[in-house]
Design a protein around this motif. Sequence first.
Motif, PDB file in Angstrom:
ATOM      1  N   ILE A  12       0.824  -1.187   0.019  1.00  0.00           N
ATOM      2  CA  ILE A  12      -0.086   0.035   0.079  1.00  0.00           C
ATOM      3  C   ILE A  12       0.848   1.261  -0.010  1.00  0.00           C
ATOM      4  O   ILE A  12       1.554   1.634   1.015  1.00  0.00           O
ATOM      5  CB  ILE A  12      -0.953  -0.002   1.367  1.00  0.00           C
ATOM      6  CG1 ILE A  12      -1.940  -1.154   1.172  1.00  0.00           C
ATOM      7  CG2 ILE A  12      -1.811   1.227   1.137  1.00  0.00           C
ATOM      8  CD1 ILE A  12      -2.505  -1.508   2.555  1.00  0.00           C
ATOM      9  N   GLY A  18       8.050   1.711  -0.510  1.00  0.00           N
ATOM     10  CA  GLY A  18       6.939   0.746  -0.920  1.00  0.00           C
ATOM     11  C   GLY A  18       7.407   0.074  -2.273  1.00  0.00           C
ATOM     12  O   GLY A  18       7.296  -1.143  -2.555  1.00  0.00           O
ATOM     13  N   VAL A 257      -7.689  -2.619   5.407  1.00  0.00           N
ATOM     14  CA  VAL A 257      -6.715  -3.795   5.362  1.00  0.00           C
ATOM     15  C   VAL A 257      -7.828  -5.092   5.912  1.00  0.00           C
ATOM     16  O   VAL A 257      -8.088  -4.565   7.182  1.00  0.00           O
ATOM     17  CB  VAL A 257      -5.406  -3.733   6.241  1.00  0.00           C
ATOM     18  CG1 VAL A 257      -4.855  -5.164   6.252  1.00  0.00           C
ATOM     19  CG2 VAL A 257      -4.505  -3.019   5.307  1.00  0.00           C
ATOM     20  N   ILE A 267      -7.301  -6.929   1.038  1.00  0.00           N
ATOM     21  CA  ILE A 267      -7.574  -5.335   1.102  1.00  0.00           C
ATOM     22  C   ILE A 267      -9.016  -5.198   0.548  1.00  0.00           C
ATOM     23  O   ILE A 267      -9.597  -5.839  -0.204  1.00  0.00           O
ATOM     24  CB  ILE A 267      -6.370  -4.449   0.368  1.00  0.00           C
ATOM     25  CG1 ILE A 267      -6.408  -5.012  -1.009  1.00  0.00           C
ATOM     26  CG2 ILE A 267      -5.202  -4.890   1.055  1.00  0.00           C
ATOM     27  CD1 ILE A 267      -5.891  -3.940  -1.867  1.00  0.00           C
ATOM     28  N   VAL A 279       0.379  -8.261   3.353  1.00  0.00           N
ATOM     29  CA  VAL A 279       0.112  -7.070   3.366  1.00  0.00           C
ATOM     30  C   VAL A 279       1.104  -6.130   3.817  1.00  0.00           C
ATOM     31  O   VAL A 279       1.578  -6.222   4.996  1.00  0.00           O
ATOM     32  CB  VAL A 279      -1.499  -6.455   3.632  1.00  0.00           C
ATOM     33  CG1 VAL A 279      -1.186  -4.882   3.433  1.00  0.00           C
ATOM     34  CG2 VAL A 279      -2.503  -7.112   3.157  1.00  0.00           C
ATOM     35  N   SER A 281       2.081  -2.123   4.472  1.00  0.00           N
ATOM     36  CA  SER A 281       1.700  -0.660   4.087  1.00  0.00           C
ATOM     37  C   SER A 281       2.878   0.188   4.512  1.00  0.00           C
ATOM     38  O   SER A 281       3.612   0.330   5.441  1.00  0.00           O
ATOM     39  CB  SER A 281       0.809  -0.290   5.423  1.00  0.00           C
ATOM     40  OG  SER A 281       0.416   1.003   5.472  1.00  0.00           O
ATOM     41  N   ASN A 282       3.090   0.849   3.224  1.00  0.00           N
ATOM     42  CA  ASN A 282       4.114   2.105   3.179  1.00  0.00           C
ATOM     43  C   ASN A 282       3.239   3.462   3.482  1.00  0.00           C
ATOM     44  O   ASN A 282       4.113   4.517   3.485  1.00  0.00           O
ATOM     45  CB  ASN A 282       4.597   2.164   1.739  1.00  0.00           C
ATOM     46  CG  ASN A 282       5.633   2.945   1.447  1.00  0.00           C
ATOM     47  OD1 ASN A 282       5.848   3.617   0.518  1.00  0.00           O
ATOM     48  ND2 ASN A 282       6.389   3.526   2.516  1.00  0.00           N
ATOM     49  N   MET A 283       2.119   3.479   3.697  1.00  0.00           N
ATOM     50  CA  MET A 283       1.395   4.694   4.330  1.00  0.00           C
ATOM     51  C   MET A 283       2.055   4.992   5.787  1.00  0.00           C
ATOM     52  O   MET A 283       2.209   4.067   6.437  1.00  0.00           O
ATOM     53  CB  MET A 283       0.044   4.408   4.421  1.00  0.00           C
ATOM     54  CG  MET A 283      -0.844   5.602   4.923  1.00  0.00           C
ATOM     55  SD  MET A 283      -2.471   5.455   5.114  1.00  0.00           S
ATOM     56  CE  MET A 283      -3.073   5.174   3.445  1.00  0.00           C
ATOM     57  N   SER A 288      -2.089   4.487   8.970  1.00  0.00           N
ATOM     58  CA  SER A 288      -2.270   3.227   8.730  1.00  0.00           C
ATOM     59  C   SER A 288      -3.199   2.789   9.407  1.00  0.00           C
ATOM     60  O   SER A 288      -4.365   1.956   9.244  1.00  0.00           O
ATOM     61  CB  SER A 288      -0.899   2.426   8.334  1.00  0.00           C
ATOM     62  OG  SER A 288      -0.109   2.780   7.453  1.00  0.00           O
ATOM     63  N   LEU A 292      -6.540   2.496   7.753  1.00  0.00           N
ATOM     64  CA  LEU A 292      -6.836   1.255   7.163  1.00  0.00           C
ATOM     65  C   LEU A 292      -7.036   0.280   8.360  1.00  0.00           C
ATOM     66  O   LEU A 292      -7.643  -0.902   7.701  1.00  0.00           O
ATOM     67  CB  LEU A 292      -5.330   0.837   6.537  1.00  0.00           C
ATOM     68  CG  LEU A 292      -4.744   1.718   5.608  1.00  0.00           C
ATOM     69  CD1 LEU A 292      -3.406   1.448   4.989  1.00  0.00           C
ATOM     70  CD2 LEU A 292      -5.520   1.915   4.323  1.00  0.00           C
ATOM     71  N   PHE A 465       4.854  -3.138   8.071  1.00  0.00           N
ATOM     72  CA  PHE A 465       4.885  -1.704   7.510  1.00  0.00           C
ATOM     73  C   PHE A 465       6.339  -1.300   7.102  1.00  0.00           C
ATOM     74  O   PHE A 465       7.611  -1.796   7.740  1.00  0.00           O
ATOM     75  CB  PHE A 465       4.663  -0.972   8.957  1.00  0.00           C
ATOM     76  CG  PHE A 465       3.158  -1.186   9.763  1.00  0.00           C
ATOM     77  CD1 PHE A 465       2.221  -0.480   9.214  1.00  0.00           C
ATOM     78  CD2 PHE A 465       3.367  -2.176  10.461  1.00  0.00           C
ATOM     79  CE1 PHE A 465       0.952  -0.912   9.840  1.00  0.00           C
ATOM     80  CE2 PHE A 465       1.985  -2.441  11.273  1.00  0.00           C
ATOM     81  CZ  PHE A 465       1.008  -1.710  10.697  1.00  0.00           C
TER      82      PHE A 465
END
Length: 493
Positions: A12, A18, A257, A267, A279, A281-283, A288, A292, A465
């Motif tokens: 993400i 990411g 997520v 997702i 999954v 997450s690069n948020m 996140s 999410l 993450f």
Amino acid sequence: MTSQNNKRCAVIGAGVSGIAASIRMRNKGYDVTVYEANSFPGGKLSSESNNGYRFDMGPSVFTMPSYVDELFELSGKNPRDYFNYTQLDPVYHYFFEDGSRLDAFHNKEGFAEAMAKTTGDSKEAIVNYLNRTETIYRLTDEVFLQNSLHKFRNFLTWPVLRGILNFGKIGAFDTMNGANEKSFKDPRLIQLFNRYSTYNGSSPYLAPATLNVIAHLEIAKGAYYPEGGMYSITRSLVKLAKDIGVQFRFSTPVKEVLTENKKVSGIRTEEGTEQYDVVISNMDVYNSYRLLLPNLKKPRKTLDQPKSSSGIIFYWGIKKEFSELSLHNILFSADYRKEFEAIFKHKTIDNDPTIYINITSKHSPGDAPAGGENWFTFINVPNNNGQDWDQLIAQARKNIISKVNRMLKTDIEPLIEAEMVFDPRVIENRTSSAFGAIYGNSSNNKFAAFLRHANFSKEIKNLYFCGGSVHPGPSIPLCLLSAKITTNLVKEP
């Protein structure tokens, strides 16, 4: 490259971390899809053009290029077929209110010799200081940067024991400014080294002296210019990812997520749900959890840590060339402590901010029309706490122009023929950085390294993450290391 078992991974966010995570997961054998809310990749490391001027929109200093090269080598590709760079020397031009100027060269001896000629400090004192920053690097690199701090087994190693035995040498119990004042007599040199706290959005009067290690990375190991500008890093990594089979879905924000029995199941986007085994997450980790993972218990102790500073950036197309400026330029404030107190204590902007001007057209002439320059004009500001940003921006613009005019003996206003402005609100909306804090949590705490979020979820299996808001921290090299640490935690499919 095709997966033998059809294990699937969703990443993400197509920020640089990411993208790097997607490349590493593809090399592990996963089928990988990257979801990005924007119509373009890169996150903060993106690019825009205006009236014939091209601008790198975010990070502008490039160190440790080996971390980029490593992704190509891991994928069996020649990095030079995708991406090239040159070493800078000097790296920075520094301008002070007393009219003096300093050039920062890329190696210890050259840097120390040049500084000693202009400042009141000896070459020996400067070399000794840089040697101490190298010691910090050697003691912390493998311990704190290369591994997860949230896995107990990583502490049962000789490098960790060596770090513990030499803990007094890493400056954890002094501030950056405290250590620098003890090392130098010349206030300009103290200010120059204090500046490195801004690389992770902190104050040199609060952050631990351990962060003086950043000077080692830039001066001893060197800084570089990527051919075509910083966005070429993003562009080359996206091409590599696509070449090895990573799929990208732009303009497709992830809404949630999905989990089942405390394990990732997939997702949800506006288009529906999709199943995934892993999954990442690069948020920003704060968002996140907020966006999410709305039903998951929040790690409040981590998420509520003080956030880093942000920035206001004026992207100016200047219809003149300035021979006294280079790629990286710093116009220092007269009172650095007052500037940082304004940011972190009063949540506002001092009337005499330090100005960073990045001009890529110095190395890539096509980034500006003939006879012109593309100025990325940046000042450090507080993160978004509901300030009147329109008023602050208007006043900052006046103060910046006044300072540039004074220090460069020019009149810059009539030379501006293109302008875009980023502020904490724009940064927050464009990159999902909570409160527009560019660097996640601040490092104004000697335990800050241990208070960043882990690269994995302790509650949800196969949820990970990466990026600047988790361990090991912001900056391009650390974001690439974050992707490496994260994906090393994922089991082979």
